[in-house]
Design a protein around this motif. Structure first.
Motif, PDB file in Angstrom:
ATOM      1  N   ASN A 182       0.988  -1.307   0.421  1.00  0.00           N
ATOM      2  CA  ASN A 182      -0.136  -0.149   0.064  1.00  0.00           C
ATOM      3  C   ASN A 182       0.746   0.859   0.320  1.00  0.00           C
ATOM      4  O   ASN A 182       0.647   2.124  -0.888  1.00  0.00           O
ATOM      5  N   GLN A 183       1.978   0.897   0.863  1.00  0.00           N
ATOM      6  CA  GLN A 183       2.763   2.744   0.732  1.00  0.00           C
ATOM      7  C   GLN A 183       3.463   2.401  -0.243  1.00  0.00           C
ATOM      8  O   GLN A 183       3.576   4.179  -0.775  1.00  0.00           O
ATOM      9  N   LEU A 184       4.409   1.774  -0.567  1.00  0.00           N
ATOM     10  CA  LEU A 184       5.017   2.066  -1.393  1.00  0.00           C
ATOM     11  C   LEU A 184       5.085   1.594  -3.034  1.00  0.00           C
ATOM     12  O   LEU A 184       5.545   2.201  -3.844  1.00  0.00           O
ATOM     13  N   LEU A 185       3.678   0.879  -3.662  1.00  0.00           N
ATOM     14  CA  LEU A 185       3.474   0.321  -4.356  1.00  0.00           C
ATOM     15  C   LEU A 185       1.566   0.817  -4.878  1.00  0.00           C
ATOM     16  O   LEU A 185       1.371   1.000  -6.386  1.00  0.00           O
ATOM     17  N   GLY A 189       4.197   5.037  -5.116  1.00  0.00           N
ATOM     18  CA  GLY A 189       5.130   4.131  -5.486  1.00  0.00           C
ATOM     19  C   GLY A 189       5.505   4.037  -7.536  1.00  0.00           C
ATOM     20  O   GLY A 189       4.923   4.603  -7.968  1.00  0.00           O
ATOM     21  N   SER A 190       6.037   3.059  -7.430  1.00  0.00           N
ATOM     22  CA  SER A 190       6.430   2.804  -9.301  1.00  0.00           C
ATOM     23  C   SER A 190       6.024   2.171 -10.075  1.00  0.00           C
ATOM     24  O   SER A 190       5.875   1.639 -10.919  1.00  0.00           O
ATOM     25  N   ARG A 234      11.005  -2.305  -4.901  1.00  0.00           N
ATOM     26  CA  ARG A 234      10.414  -2.114  -3.405  1.00  0.00           C
ATOM     27  C   ARG A 234       9.255  -3.275  -3.614  1.00  0.00           C
ATOM     28  O   ARG A 234       9.049  -4.136  -2.781  1.00  0.00           O
ATOM     29  N   THR A 235       9.064  -5.030  -5.099  1.00  0.00           N
ATOM     30  CA  THR A 235       8.887  -5.785  -4.565  1.00  0.00           C
ATOM     31  C   THR A 235       9.804  -6.454  -3.532  1.00  0.00           C
ATOM     32  O   THR A 235       9.050  -7.584  -3.112  1.00  0.00           O
ATOM     33  N   ALA A 236      10.961  -6.792  -4.455  1.00  0.00           N
ATOM     34  CA  ALA A 236      11.865  -7.103  -3.009  1.00  0.00           C
ATOM     35  C   ALA A 236      11.780  -6.976  -1.761  1.00  0.00           C
ATOM     36  O   ALA A 236      12.122  -7.884  -0.702  1.00  0.00           O
ATOM     37  N   LEU A 329      12.031   3.088   3.702  1.00  0.00           N
ATOM     38  CA  LEU A 329      11.924   2.343   5.248  1.00  0.00           C
ATOM     39  C   LEU A 329      11.305   3.693   6.322  1.00  0.00           C
ATOM     40  O   LEU A 329      10.948   3.348   7.236  1.00  0.00           O
ATOM     41  N   ALA A 330      12.106   4.821   6.150  1.00  0.00           N
ATOM     42  CA  ALA A 330      11.740   5.861   7.312  1.00  0.00           C
ATOM     43  C   ALA A 330      10.174   6.473   6.927  1.00  0.00           C
ATOM     44  O   ALA A 330       9.184   6.215   7.300  1.00  0.00           O
ATOM     45  N   LYS A 331       9.153   6.454   5.519  1.00  0.00           N
ATOM     46  CA  LYS A 331       8.422   6.560   5.090  1.00  0.00           C
ATOM     47  C   LYS A 331       7.102   5.282   6.108  1.00  0.00           C
ATOM     48  O   LYS A 331       5.989   5.721   6.559  1.00  0.00           O
ATOM     49  N   LEU A 332       7.406   3.954   6.339  1.00  0.00           N
ATOM     50  CA  LEU A 332       6.890   2.844   6.626  1.00  0.00           C
ATOM     51  C   LEU A 332       6.789   3.181   7.639  1.00  0.00           C
ATOM     52  O   LEU A 332       5.483   2.892   8.545  1.00  0.00           O
ATOM     53  N   THR A 333       8.235   3.684   8.670  1.00  0.00           N
ATOM     54  CA  THR A 333       8.208   3.661   9.958  1.00  0.00           C
ATOM     55  C   THR A 333       6.767   5.250  10.555  1.00  0.00           C
ATOM     56  O   THR A 333       6.155   4.679  11.180  1.00  0.00           O
ATOM     57  N   ARG A 334       7.044   6.496   9.529  1.00  0.00           N
ATOM     58  CA  ARG A 334       6.499   7.231   9.359  1.00  0.00           C
ATOM     59  C   ARG A 334       4.546   6.863   9.994  1.00  0.00           C
ATOM     60  O   ARG A 334       4.450   8.371  10.790  1.00  0.00           O
ATOM     61  N   ASN A 335       4.474   6.295   8.525  1.00  0.00           N
ATOM     62  CA  ASN A 335       3.350   5.755   8.493  1.00  0.00           C
ATOM     63  C   ASN A 335       2.795   4.581   8.964  1.00  0.00           C
ATOM     64  O   ASN A 335       1.302   4.155   9.343  1.00  0.00           O
ATOM     65  N   ALA A 336       3.128   4.047  10.136  1.00  0.00           N
ATOM     66  CA  ALA A 336       2.724   3.220  11.128  1.00  0.00           C
ATOM     67  C   ALA A 336       2.123   3.097  12.359  1.00  0.00           C
ATOM     68  O   ALA A 336       2.919   3.489  12.919  1.00  0.00           O
TER      69      ALA A 336
END
Length: 471
Positions: A182-185, A189-190, A234-236, A329-336
């Motif tokens: 959700n956050q990256l793709l 995301g791309s 990002r999938t990886a 990774l910072a985005k994932l942490t910030r929005n958790a």
């Protein structure tokens, strides 16, 4: 949350893996046809079945089936059932009762009640010389709980492709992967989805259909992301957070440093199997627990990623794509910010999380590359058993294969022989060594089988309670 299946191949998603296959309910042939078949019903409505060969060898085997329709089964599949009956083993199992296919709140009791009911009803197995428990996938977790509480009722346990780390950890890492999609793709995301698109729901479902639609949408996002280097990188990261193995199809896994090929295999597993099934099953899990059990509030995703064996792959693909991994990774942490239902979590802790204590010897079996219930489940289970002081009661075995519960009768017979050796001698000895297991499997004369190998499962990514909190 739940790669909870019984026995299925890598592509058999829509068939309801873990549920009885058509061939399971067909007219029995061979030794199954010559065995006596019994059925019954428990007080809570659960059904039970028993298949007893004419030349019963004294060992009664209690089978715990995987996620799927609540239908009683006595073995993982007809061929394994026939191989065991041919050798004189009596086979029993229950359907489990309840309103959800995630039946952990009742399954262990129903299994023990089935054992009592069959022994009362069927004279031939009333006083067995030995009783063994076995199960696969969700049934592997049930079976490990049977091993935990089985003193005086079972003598040993075989837990195959099981959710042995427990329901909470299993839910956390699967939904971490969904959250990262959700956050990256999906959001910025791309992949094929634009940044303005609404995020895909991953918990709090109101129906099976709603959950299945989310699984389809997440899979589409991963598929779309494969068209760009940024999307593949990002999938990886998604795959690393969700413990997705990097071998899904083909005769052999990709080379260790062929990161592009490994990511392609991970994406294939996510799209074709893991996401459609795990999201499709999540409504049933939440229904059984009484609410969502996933929480990521305060989780530090940079810390979480450090536990993955795939960090070199993720870093290499991010570098090739020109992306900043630390920024993502910072985005994932910030929005958790997601919080679980505390009552639902407590319920799952009581019913679906092994303590690590073992009342009887427990032998586990896993494929090296399971896309639905990854092998790192085993490393977390072993850590818990050691912490409980029962490490000598546990042995873990692996076959070199991809797919969920893709074992053959010869694999089952080999691990059964090893467990029997432990019970006969009081020591595992060399019985669980790959060379010995392959020798026994070959001598079984039951056809081809994936070979056993010496293997150490990677650390489970996503388990809470380690250095995963944001500071």
């Amino acid at each position: 949350m739940t790669a909870l299946l019984g026995c299925c191949t890598a592509l058999a998603v829509t068939a309801g893996c873990g549920a009885p296959k058509d061939s399971d309910s067909a007219a029995p042939t061979g030794h199954a046809a010559r065995a006596k078949h019994y059925t019954g019903e428990l007080a809570d409505g659960a059904k039970w079945v028993a298949d007893v060969p004419q030349d019963f060898n004294g060992t009664l085997m209690l089978f715990s089936h995987g996620y799927g329709p609540l239908r009683a089964r006595s073995a993982p599949d007809p061929k394994t059932r026939d191989a065991f009956l041919k050798r004189g083993y009596a086979l029993i199992g229950s359907s489990y009762s309840g309103s959800s296919r995630w039946a952990l709140n009742v399954a262990v009791k129903d299994q023990f009640d089935t054992l009592d009911a069959v022994r009362k009803r069927v004279a031939a197995v009333r006083e067995p010389k030995r009783t063994l428990a076995w199960g696969e996938s969700m049934g592997g977790l049930i079976n490990s709980l049977v091993a935990q509480h089985g003193r005086g009722r079972v003598d040993g346990a075989l837990s195959a492709c099981g959710i042995v780390a427990g329901g909470l950890d299993f839910n956390e890492y699967q939904t971490d992967g969904d959250y990262a999609i959700n956050q990256l793709l999906v959001s910025g995301g791309s992949g094929s989805s634009g940044s303005s698109e609404k995020q895909i729901k991953v918990s709090g479902f109101s129906s099976d259909a709603e959950a299945a639609a989310s699984g389809k949408a997440l899979a589409a996002a991963v598929q779309g992301a494969q068209s760009t280097a940024q999307g593949r990188a990002r999938t990886a990261l998604v795959a690393a957070l969700s413990n997705q193995p990097n071998w899904f199809s083909g005769r052999q896994p990709p080379k260790a440093h062929d990161f592009e090929a490994r990511e392609k295999q991970q994406a294939e597993g996510l799209v074709k199997m893991s996401l459609p099934f795990t999201l499709g099953a999540r409504y049933q899990v939440e229904k059984a627990q009484g609410g969502p059990v996933y929480s990521n509030a305060g989780v530090n995703y940079a810390q979480l990623l450090r536990h993955s064996r795939d960090v070199p792959q993720v870093r290499a693909l991010y570098k090739k794509a020109g992306l900043d991994l630390d920024k993502d990774l910072a985005k994932l942490t910030r929005n958790a910010h997601t919080e679980a239902d505390p009552d639902a979590v407590r319920h799952m802790e009581r019913t679906a999380v092994p303590s690590g204590h073992l009342a009887v010897p427990n032998l586990t079996l896993h494929t090296t590359d399971d896309p639905l219930n990854p092998a790192p489940q085993e490393s977390e289970y072993a850590r818990r058993v050691r912490s409980a002081g029962d490490g000598s009661m546990l042995r873990q075995t692996y076959v070199h294969a991809t797919g969920h519960c893709t074992f053959k009768p010869a694999n089952w017979l080999a691990v059964l022989h090893a467990l029997e050796h432990r019970l006969d001698t009081g020591s595992w000895g060399a019985a669980t060594e790959p060379q010995k297991l392959n020798e026994v499997a070959g001598e079984a004369g039951e056809g081809s089988y994936p070979s056993f190998l010496r293997y150490t499962a990677p650390e489970l990514v996503g388990a809470r309670g380690r250095d995963t909190r944001a500071h």
